[in-house]
Design an enzyme around this catalytic site. Structure first.
Site, PDB file in Angstrom:
ATOM      1  N   VAL A 145       0.849  -1.197   0.000  1.00 18.92           N
ATOM      2  CA  VAL A 145       0.000   0.000   0.000  1.00 18.92           C
ATOM      3  C   VAL A 145       0.886   1.249   0.000  1.00 18.92           C
ATOM      4  O   VAL A 145       1.688   1.463   0.913  1.00 18.92           O
ATOM      5  CB  VAL A 145      -0.946   0.011   1.210  1.00 18.92           C
ATOM      6  CG1 VAL A 145      -1.807   1.283   1.199  1.00 18.92           C
ATOM      7  CG2 VAL A 145      -1.829  -1.236   1.216  1.00 18.92           C
ATOM      8  N   LYS A 146       0.715   2.055  -1.032  1.00 18.18           N
ATOM      9  CA  LYS A 146       1.530   3.257  -1.213  1.00 18.18           C
ATOM     10  C   LYS A 146       0.786   4.465  -0.652  1.00 18.18           C
ATOM     11  O   LYS A 146      -0.328   4.776  -1.080  1.00 18.18           O
ATOM     12  CB  LYS A 146       1.819   3.436  -2.705  1.00 18.18           C
ATOM     13  CG  LYS A 146       2.964   4.353  -3.046  1.00 18.18           C
ATOM     14  CD  LYS A 146       3.228   4.268  -4.552  1.00 18.18           C
ATOM     15  CE  LYS A 146       4.378   5.127  -4.981  1.00 18.18           C
ATOM     16  NZ  LYS A 146       4.550   5.071  -6.463  1.00 18.18           N
ATOM     17  N   LEU A 147       1.415   5.140   0.307  1.00 13.79           N
ATOM     18  CA  LEU A 147       0.782   6.225   1.054  1.00 13.79           C
ATOM     19  C   LEU A 147       1.572   7.522   0.905  1.00 13.79           C
ATOM     20  O   LEU A 147       2.809   7.495   0.849  1.00 13.79           O
ATOM     21  CB  LEU A 147       0.710   5.865   2.542  1.00 13.79           C
ATOM     22  CG  LEU A 147      -0.008   4.561   2.900  1.00 13.79           C
ATOM     23  CD1 LEU A 147       0.381   4.120   4.303  1.00 13.79           C
ATOM     24  CD2 LEU A 147      -1.519   4.756   2.795  1.00 13.79           C
TER      25      LEU A 147
END
Length: 217
Positions: free
Chosen positions: A86-88
């Site tokens: 998951v890229k935040l």
């Protein structure tokens, strides 16, 4: 050093995979749009298609900028495939989300990092990867490689397990220099990766070998 390719182009991902040196993929909404991939369902399907090509981590970016939205999107992305990271975004709620996912054993990549302080916060929150954008720093006459060096020193000082993923890599020397100063991962275009193959002495030497062989046959 691990090699990720920064694209949503399946043909380029396949080519890098076939080369035998690909360890993962990073992508974002802009790269998706560049390939004509729009609409939530199409984007999610495309992430799964990428996961079927590569064996390693695939960073999938949330669009939300609030904590609740990032958690909802991130959980949906993580459920797509075990390889999804998951890229935040590096914002307050992004750090909160990184901690949330870390506590749940879900991998994260904190992106749009431009300072050592931001990288320190990401590591404290338990991010799997931190993505300093070295090319974009170079664009504004700031040394992106120096940022990698600073983050490496801080992480080594305290034993942080967060991996430094050098992003916004533009060319082959970015890759070589990142390897020299200890970046764990680099992500860049296929051209930067294949550019490592090239040297005029290799080409001329091979041509000479072939010419000499043909003389005797």
């Amino acid at each position: 050093m691990r090699f990720f390719i920064d694209t949503a182009n399946l043909d380029q991902i396949k080519e890098a995979q076939e080369l035998g040196v690909l360890d993962g993929v990073t992508t974002n909404p802009s790269l998706m749009a560049k390939e004509g991939i729009t609409g939530r369902e199409n984007i999610l399907k495309h992430y799964v298609d990428i996961c079927t090509i590569v064996d390693g981590d695939v960073s999938a970016e949330v669009i939300a900028t609030d904590f609740e939205g990032m958690v909802k999107e991130g959980e949906e992305l993580a459920a797509l495939h075990e390889q999804i990271v998951v890229k935040l975004p590096m914002i307050k709620d992004g750090i909160k989300a990184a901690k949330y996912f870390s506590d749940k054993g879900i991998k994260t990549n904190v992106t749009l990092v431009f300072s050592a302080g931001q990288a320190l916060l990401a590591a404290k929150a338990g991010a799997t990867y931190v993505s300093p954008f070295i090319g974009r720093l170079d664009d504004i006459s700031t040394d992106g490689l120096s940022l990698i060096e600073e983050i490496r020193m801080i992480y080594d000082n305290y034993g942080y397990e967060t991996e430094i993923l050098a992003a916004s890599v533009r060319h082959t020397m970015h890759i070589v220099n990142c390897a020299k100063i200890g970046a764990d991962v680099m992500t860049g275009p296929l051209s930067a990766i294949t550019g490592l193959l090239k040297h005029p002495l290799t080409d001329s030497g091979l041509a000479q070998f072939i010419a000499d062989y043909q003389k005797g046959n």
